[in-house]
Scaffold this motif. Structure first.
Motif, short mmCIF file in Angstrom:
data_model
loop_
_atom_site.label_atom_id
_atom_site.label_comp_id
_atom_site.label_asym_id
_atom_site.label_seq_id
_atom_site.Cartn_x
_atom_site.Cartn_y
_atom_site.Cartn_z
N HIS A 96 0.83 -1.21 0.00
CA HIS A 96 0.00 0.00 0.00
C HIS A 96 0.87 1.26 0.00
CE1 HIS A 96 -3.72 2.18 0.47
NE2 HIS A 96 -3.25 2.80 1.53
N LEU A 97 1.95 1.23 0.76
CA LEU A 97 2.85 2.38 0.81
C LEU A 97 3.48 2.63 -0.56
CD1 LEU A 97 4.60 1.88 4.26
CD2 LEU A 97 2.99 3.69 3.64
N LEU A 98 3.80 1.57 -1.28
CA LEU A 98 4.35 1.74 -2.62
C LEU A 98 3.34 2.39 -3.56
CD1 LEU A 98 6.30 -1.61 -3.16
CD2 LEU A 98 7.28 0.67 -2.91
N ASN A 99 2.06 2.12 -3.31
CA ASN A 99 1.01 2.70 -4.16
C ASN A 99 0.82 4.18 -3.91
OD1 ASN A 99 0.42 0.29 -5.48
ND2 ASN A 99 -1.11 -0.33 -3.95
N ILE A 100 0.94 4.60 -2.65
CA ILE A 100 0.65 6.00 -2.34
C ILE A 100 1.90 6.88 -2.24
CG2 ILE A 100 -1.55 5.51 -1.23
CD1 ILE A 100 -0.21 5.68 1.46
N ASN A 101 3.06 6.28 -1.93
CA ASN A 101 4.31 7.03 -1.91
C ASN A 101 4.97 6.93 -3.28
OD1 ASN A 101 4.09 7.82 0.80
ND2 ASN A 101 5.14 5.98 1.53
N LYS A 102 4.72 7.91 -4.09
CA LYS A 102 5.20 7.87 -5.47
C LYS A 102 6.69 8.24 -5.54
CE LYS A 102 1.07 6.90 -6.92
NZ LYS A 102 0.76 5.55 -7.43
N PRO A 103 7.38 7.80 -6.60
CA PRO A 103 8.79 8.15 -6.76
C PRO A 103 8.97 9.67 -6.76
CG PRO A 103 8.14 6.47 -8.34
CD PRO A 103 6.88 6.93 -7.69
N SER A 104 10.02 10.13 -6.09
CA SER A 104 10.23 11.57 -5.96
C SER A 104 11.51 12.00 -6.65
CB SER A 104 10.29 11.96 -4.48
OG SER A 104 11.39 11.34 -3.84
N VAL A 105 11.56 13.25 -7.05
CA VAL A 105 12.77 13.83 -7.62
C VAL A 105 13.58 14.55 -6.56
CG1 VAL A 105 11.67 14.06 -9.87
CG2 VAL A 105 11.61 15.98 -8.28
N LYS A 106 12.97 14.78 -5.39
CA LYS A 106 13.63 15.46 -4.29
C LYS A 106 12.84 15.18 -3.03
CE LYS A 106 14.89 20.15 -2.72
NZ LYS A 106 14.86 21.59 -3.07
#
Length: 456
Positions: A96-106
């Motif tokens: 679930h965390l992978l679904n809501i914590n999207k890849p970030s650039v910073k």
């Protein structure tokens, strides 16, 4: 912050997640289960050989005989410990965390412990929604007629941005969710959601107590107000205190549609007692649709300077300086979406009209005010405060307020409220008064301390 009062190891937190009960904010059966674990640890046995232990407990002359009732208790205990289920639960949490914590650039570390991720606009959770997949954020709509602001004020309303760090253009700031956030929730499924409950028009609702001003009987296309921000005491982890605007349509049954925005203190959701800027929406009376902030797909954020769910700073002080935030929610008459403005002219984003049923057209009620959860964990009314924690009669500098309250009419114009009503189910605990003057227009003072000699 009220915790589970359990050991802080990751393993034991998982254990408490599975078996806690909301009783005085503590994890019950703790001693019983911990004792059982201790015995197993001493013998270095695995859970799956419990039946062998039971055999010796019953029949071995080395151990004293136990009663049938005790045997049933041990059997239930054996059934309760299910390492595979615990492992699956943690796997579900991480998925679930992978679904809501999207890849970030910073990523930005906030002084309050939050991590703010700068996520590409088109990667935000909203676009996971089946109806929104493949779409792009829309351009800002025309503001309502009569809307005034003195240009772009400082947007440093939030603690994370006070360091001068910001998210690049083309990204949005999102508060990173953690395993601990979900472990505090009732389940992965309910994380970030309000509990479904019968919704009524009155100001008390299944432990949820309100002090609100409201208008109804017309067609409404938005609302605007300024709210002073406080840090009310929340005395139980599973309670909250919030102040918000509600944009409402539907029959107050299973088809209730709401859009909500304001500030809240929620130890369960955030793990602390800081006041935070938040949003919420539902199209089925909090049952299956909607969530807080960006914890599910729905709200589309377009701003790279405001983090929904982040701590607001500064706050008001009793008999001292007052700090308020302006909020406006209005319907774009061309596209039909509901836009959110925070502060002075800062567009945060919008709720697509396709999320709703009744709110695809208009709202039938607007509410302004406060809400707390009264869990009665101590057997009496909660001491969780609403607003400043002081009654509205104390007035400016001491009580919480909404000022310059307006609604948006069919012609996309901001107009004063007509026929404002106020409601408080338990005025000895939390009360509200309304008024109007030339400076503040329509306003309310509201709030209270909760438990007191007149609110036992």
């Amino acid at each position: 912050m009220t915790g589970f009062h359990c050991h802080k190891t990751e393993e034991y937190l998982r254990f408490c997640f599975n078996f806690r009960r909301r009783e005085k904010g503590k994890c019950t059966k703790q001693k019983q289960h911990q004792f059982a674990r201790t015995q197993l640890t001493d013998f270095t046995l695995h859970f799956q050989i419990f039946p062998i232990i039971f055999f010796f407990l019953l029949f071995s002359p080395v151990f004293p005989a136990i009663s049938a009732a005790q045997f049933q208790d041990l059997r239930r205990l054996n059934q309760t410990f299910r390492p595979r289920e615990e492992s699956n639960k943690m796997r579900s949490i991480r998925t679930h965390l992978l679904n809501i914590n999207k890849p970030s650039v910073k990523s930005i570390q906030s002084p309050d412990g939050d991590i703010i991720d700068c996520v590409m606009v088109h990667h935000q959770p909203a676009f996971d929604h089946p109806v929104l997949k493949g779409t792009k954020p829309l351009d800002p709509p025309e503001r309502p007629n009569g809307h005034r602001h003195a240009g772009m004020e400082s947007e440093n309303y939030q603690l994370w941005s006070l360091s001068g760090e910001s998210c690049p253009e083309g990204t949005i700031p999102i508060r990173r969710a953690t395993e601990q956030d979900i472990l505090r929730a009732n389940s992965v499924k309910r994380f970030g959601k309000k509990f479904a409950r019968p919704v009524r028009r009155d100001s008390s609702n299944g432990g949820h107590e309100h002090a609100v001003g409201y208008v109804s009987g017309e067609q409404y296309y938005g609302a605007k107000a300024s709210i002073n921000v406080w840090d009310p005491k929340v005395t139980d982890q599973f309670e909250f205190s919030l102040s918000q605007i509600w944009v409402i349509s539907g029959s107050f049954g299973d088809d209730l549609n709401t859009i909500e925005a304001g500030w809240q203190v929620s130890p369960e959701l955030y793990g602390d007692n800081y006041p935070r800027f938040f949003t919420y929406w539902t199209s089925d009376a909090y049952q299956a649709t909607g969530c807080y902030n960006l914890l599910c797909s729905g709200f589309i954020q377009t701003n790279n300077r405001i983090a929904i769910g982040a701590t607001i700073s500064p706050t008001s002080s009793y008999n001292g300086g007052q700090f308020d935030i302006s909020l406006m929610i209005w319907k774009d008459r061309k596209q039909g979406n509901w836009w959110l403005e925070f502060g002075s002219g800062v567009l945060v984003g919008y709720w697509p009209a396709t999320l709703f049923t009744h709110l695809r057209d208009h709202a039938s009620m607007i509410q302004f005010g406060g809400e707390v959860v009264n869990s009665q964990a101590s057997g009496s009314h909660t001491s969780t405060e609403m607003g400043s924690g002081h009654f509205p009669g104390e007035g400016f500098g001491k009580a919480s307020y909404f000022r310059n309250m307006q609604v948006v009419d069919w012609d996309n114009s901001l107009i004063p409220l007509s026929n404002l009503k106020v409601s408080a189910a338990y005025p000895n605990c939390y009360d509200i008064i309304g008024g109007i003057n030339n400076v503040w227009g329509n306003y309310i003072y509201y709030g209270g301390p909760g438990k007191n000699p007149n609110c036992p």
